[in-house]
Design a protein around this motif. Structure first.
Motif, PDB file in Angstrom:
ATOM      1  N   ALA A 224     -15.300 104.990  11.012  1.00  0.00           N
ATOM      2  CA  ALA A 224     -14.480 105.874  11.847  1.00  0.00           C
ATOM      3  C   ALA A 224     -15.262 107.111  12.269  1.00  0.00           C
ATOM      4  O   ALA A 224     -15.157 107.567  13.414  1.00  0.00           O
ATOM      5  CB  ALA A 224     -13.214 106.280  11.093  1.00  0.00           C
TER       6      ALA A 224
ATOM      7  N   ASN B  54     -17.936 109.051  20.573  1.00  0.00           N
ATOM      8  CA  ASN B  54     -17.048 109.730  21.524  1.00  0.00           C
ATOM      9  C   ASN B  54     -17.553 111.132  21.824  1.00  0.00           C
ATOM     10  O   ASN B  54     -17.573 111.573  22.986  1.00  0.00           O
ATOM     11  CB  ASN B  54     -15.639 109.775  20.951  1.00  0.00           C
TER      12      ASN B  54
ATOM     13  N   ASP C  66     -17.511 106.209  15.101  1.00  0.00           N
ATOM     14  CA  ASP C  66     -16.732 106.094  16.339  1.00  0.00           C
ATOM     15  C   ASP C  66     -16.515 107.479  16.946  1.00  0.00           C
ATOM     16  O   ASP C  66     -16.639 107.676  18.166  1.00  0.00           O
ATOM     17  CB  ASP C  66     -15.376 105.438  16.061  1.00  0.00           C
ATOM     18  N   ASN C  67     -16.190 108.457  16.071  1.00  0.00           N
ATOM     19  CA  ASN C  67     -16.022 109.830  16.551  1.00  0.00           C
ATOM     20  C   ASN C  67     -17.329 110.382  17.111  1.00  0.00           C
ATOM     21  O   ASN C  67     -17.341 111.083  18.129  1.00  0.00           O
ATOM     22  CB  ASN C  67     -15.559 110.738  15.408  1.00  0.00           C
TER      23      ASN C  67
ATOM     24  N   ARG D 169     -23.849 101.421  16.846  1.00  0.00           N
ATOM     25  CA  ARG D 169     -23.050 101.905  17.967  1.00  0.00           C
ATOM     26  C   ARG D 169     -23.940 102.015  19.205  1.00  0.00           C
ATOM     27  O   ARG D 169     -25.035 102.571  19.147  1.00  0.00           O
ATOM     28  CB  ARG D 169     -22.456 103.290  17.669  1.00  0.00           C
TER      29      ARG D 169
END
Length: 298
Positions: A144, A151, A147-148, A19
């Motif tokens: 997932a 964010n 991804d959190n 990421r």
């Protein structure tokens, strides 16, 4: 021919996740390792609730959590920290079980790099599956979750200061209901307390009063409190008002001095940008400066 999880070809897998994150590497590291931050981003989807039973992010420490989905048995995840090199690398084992039956074991290596503007996280999972579909579950759930994390990191603020005083004095000034209101807040601000209970499950309801007399209602709700190590709390807009951030403070001994790290994950990117816009970084550093002056003048 249908292969099962017991077949050697299906039991082992190496998964890599990467990421790129619009946050400083120091912020990414806190978002990845600080227990209060991990609780913010751990649930892969809104349908999953993650309950943390233990959380100790240091070499030899462990994190134990339960993933709960309505109508399904809880999934237990145990993480043990094997190596932590701040802002560079972490290594941990992970054991996933359900109803006391081990589903998988894994070695998780995270490599962190970047600048004071952007950062990159590369996570390698060496997975050994003892049940079916664990590789698929890891790809979906871990992906997932990261991804959190990305964010959350992009709406996280981290402030640090090394205070030239022993950790017990710094902790004592922070967790004493008589002294905390004396130094909390930026330069020129004062606190007016309604009630204060600085324990796990406690709260501090107070007004912060600016130099021009403006009153800012505040409500802190305390979660974890580990003496002389860390505390976690939520920030609310006034008594029982809406939450606007999850926060934590870490206290690390540095040869007789104390490194204090204050982190906040704001509820939304807009709230984070608004806080930066009115000078929350500078004002927060002023608050830590007041803490240092308070403990070194006594």
């Amino acid at each position: 021919m249908t292969r099962t999880a017991n077949d050697p070809a299906n039991r082992f897998a190496t998964l890599t996740f990467a990421r790129d994150i619009a946050a400083p590497v120091s912020v990414l590291w806190q978002a990845w390792t600080a227990p209060a931050a991990r609780k913010v981003w751990a649930a892969p989807t809104p349908a999953v609730t993650v309950e943390f039973l233990e959380a100790d992010t240091r070499v030899g420490g462990r994190e134990v959590s339960l993933c709960k989905v309505e109508g399904q048995p809880d999934i237990r995840c145990e993480v043990g920290w094997l190596d932590l090199q701040p802002m560079l690398r972490s290594v941990n084992y992970e054991v996933v079980s359900c109803e006391d039956v081990t589903q998988s074991v894994a070695l998780v290596t995270a490599e962190v790099s970047g600048t004071d503007q952007r950062s990159r996280l590369v996570v390698t999972v060496q997975l050994s599956s003892l049940a079916e579909n664990m590789e698929t579950g890891y790809r979906q759930g871990f992906g997932a979750g990261l991804d959190n994390l990305a964010n959350a990191a992009e709406r996280t603020m981290v402030l640090e200061r090394v205070i030239k005083a022993p950790r017990r004095l710094v902790w004592g000034a922070w967790m004493n209901p008589e002294t905390l209101p004396q130094w909390w807040g930026p330069d020129g601000y004062s606190c007016r307390t309604t009630r204060i209970d600085l324990r796990a499950g406690g709260e501090w309801v107070f007004d912060m009063i600016g130099p021009d007399g403006t009153v800012y209602p505040n409500h802190h709700r305390y979660g974890e409190v580990h003496a002389e190590e860390r505390l976690a709390y939520t920030l609310h807009w006034g008594e029982n008002g809406p939450k606007h951030a999850d926060a934590w403070a870490l206290f690390e001994d540095q040869g007789g001095a104390t490194k204090v790290t204050l982190g906040m994950v704001f509820n939304t990117a807009d709230e984070f940008q608004a806080a930066k816009g009115f000078g929350a970084v500078e004002l927060g550093l002023q608050t830590l400066g007041k803490l240092e002056r308070f403990v070194t003048s006594r």
